[in-house]
Design a protein around this motif. Structure first.
Motif, short mmCIF file in Angstrom:
data_model
loop_
_atom_site.label_atom_id
_atom_site.label_comp_id
_atom_site.label_asym_id
_atom_site.label_seq_id
_atom_site.Cartn_x
_atom_site.Cartn_y
_atom_site.Cartn_z
N ASN A 14 -4.72 35.69 37.09
CA ASN A 14 -4.36 36.59 37.87
C ASN A 14 -4.30 37.83 37.21
O ASN A 14 -4.19 38.82 38.21
CB ASN A 14 -3.37 36.17 38.62
N GLY A 15 -5.01 38.51 36.60
CA GLY A 15 -4.48 39.53 35.80
C GLY A 15 -3.09 40.40 35.50
O GLY A 15 -2.95 41.13 35.22
N ASP A 16 -2.68 39.69 35.60
CA ASP A 16 -1.11 39.98 35.06
C ASP A 16 -0.48 40.08 33.94
O ASP A 16 -0.57 39.65 32.74
CB ASP A 16 0.09 38.97 35.64
N PRO A 17 -0.39 41.12 33.64
CA PRO A 17 -0.08 41.68 32.21
C PRO A 17 1.08 41.96 31.65
O PRO A 17 1.13 40.81 30.38
CB PRO A 17 -0.26 43.18 32.22
N MET A 18 2.06 40.83 32.57
CA MET A 18 3.65 39.99 31.72
C MET A 18 2.93 39.18 31.70
O MET A 18 3.67 38.89 30.48
CB MET A 18 4.41 40.57 32.54
N LEU A 19 2.28 37.68 32.32
CA LEU A 19 1.50 36.88 31.89
C LEU A 19 1.31 36.56 30.60
O LEU A 19 1.02 35.89 29.29
CB LEU A 19 0.33 36.20 32.68
N THR A 20 0.25 37.60 30.33
CA THR A 20 -0.88 38.36 28.64
C THR A 20 0.53 38.85 27.87
O THR A 20 0.49 37.61 27.19
CB THR A 20 -1.42 39.23 29.20
N GLU A 21 1.66 39.20 28.03
CA GLU A 21 2.51 39.28 27.11
C GLU A 21 2.89 37.16 27.10
O GLU A 21 3.59 37.45 25.64
CB GLU A 21 3.30 40.03 27.94
N ALA A 22 3.60 36.76 27.64
CA ALA A 22 3.71 35.72 27.69
C ALA A 22 3.74 34.91 26.94
O ALA A 22 3.54 34.37 26.10
CB ALA A 22 4.55 35.14 28.90
N ILE A 23 2.07 34.94 27.04
CA ILE A 23 1.21 33.61 26.59
C ILE A 23 0.91 34.17 24.76
O ILE A 23 0.81 33.60 24.17
CB ILE A 23 0.09 33.79 27.14
N ASP A 24 0.69 35.70 24.26
CA ASP A 24 0.95 35.74 23.41
C ASP A 24 2.58 35.77 22.82
O ASP A 24 2.56 35.18 21.05
CB ASP A 24 0.92 37.77 23.19
N GLN A 25 3.75 36.24 23.24
CA GLN A 25 4.65 35.60 23.01
C GLN A 25 5.26 34.12 21.97
O GLN A 25 5.05 33.81 21.30
CB GLN A 25 5.96 35.95 23.44
N LEU A 26 4.71 33.21 23.39
CA LEU A 26 4.43 31.59 23.41
C LEU A 26 3.77 31.54 21.75
O LEU A 26 4.08 30.46 20.89
CB LEU A 26 4.22 31.25 24.88
N ALA A 27 2.65 31.68 21.80
CA ALA A 27 1.43 31.69 20.81
C ALA A 27 1.97 31.99 19.82
O ALA A 27 2.34 30.72 18.59
CB ALA A 27 0.53 32.54 20.94
N GLN A 28 3.00 33.37 19.72
CA GLN A 28 3.94 34.18 18.42
C GLN A 28 4.85 32.83 18.18
O GLN A 28 4.64 32.77 16.18
CB GLN A 28 4.58 35.51 18.40
N VAL A 29 5.01 32.33 18.61
CA VAL A 29 6.41 31.26 18.59
C VAL A 29 6.43 29.48 18.10
O VAL A 29 6.13 29.26 17.48
CB VAL A 29 7.53 30.54 20.29
#
Length: 194
Positions: free
Chosen positions: A13-28
């Motif tokens: 959906n283009g939500d930058p907060m979702l992009t950030e959450a995806i990156d954080q989950l991947a890093q964890v």
């Protein structure tokens, strides 16, 4: 946990907060040597989580039905890609390959996957933690509906508590690490619901 299955959308959906959450989950996940298990698509949130895990040096295992291979554009750069016959086999294999499940934003398919494995947990068919990464309040109304189910006595509070929720990937994975499944009988013993 050695592997986490992520249910998520084939759209974004283009939500930058979702992009950030995806990156954080991947890093964890990568920092804890947790393999991603997911729906095997290259598009939408599916593709984003797979790419983020792979970019960080992690492992990504996809499971996709043959009829969706072209529609969801099967990801060709994964650690492993399992092609199965149908949606039932997909869910079963994803569940078999993981030690826990996280639901990211998505549509009907994401919710259907989430509720099926949640029902399996409630029935004692597995003991795996199930979490919702509630990015930007995406699942607020769904979580409220679960509370209504408790208020209306269609769901026991102890079974409502089986759903772990956080807006933070780090907190959610920590909650999942400490999870002990304690579902109660699905049915209310007291049939007088007044």
């Amino acid at each position: 946990m050695k592997s986490i299955c992520v249910f998520c959308g084939a759209n974004f959906n283009g939500d930058p907060m979702l992009t950030e959450a995806i990156d954080q989950l991947a890093q964890v996940m990568v920092s804890r040597d947790i393999t991603l298990v997911f729906g095997g698509g290259r598009v939408g949130v599916m593709g984003m989580i797979a790419n983020a895990v792979l970019k960080n040096g992690g492992k990504a295992v996809g499971v996709i039905p043959e009829f969706l291979l072209n529609k969801e554009v099967g990801h060709t750069g994964l650690t492993e890609l399992h092609v199965v016959q149908n949606m039932h086999e997909r869910k079963q294999m994803m569940n078999d390959l993981c030690d826990g499940i996280i639901t990211l934003p998505g549509g009907f398919g994401t919710l259907e996957e989430f509720f099926e494995v949640l029902t399996w947990l409630q029935l004692g068919l597995h003991q795996k933690p199930i979490g919702i990464l509630n990015v930007n309040g995406f699942y607020d109304f769904l979580l409220k509906q679960m509370d209504v189910m408790v208020e209306q006595r269609f769901l026991k509070p102890v079974n409502r508590d089986l759903v772990l929720t956080s807006a933070s990937a780090i907190e959610l994975v920590n909650l999942m690490d400490g999870f002990k499944a304690e579902p109660d009988d699905v049915w209310f013993k007291d049939r007088n619901l007044s």
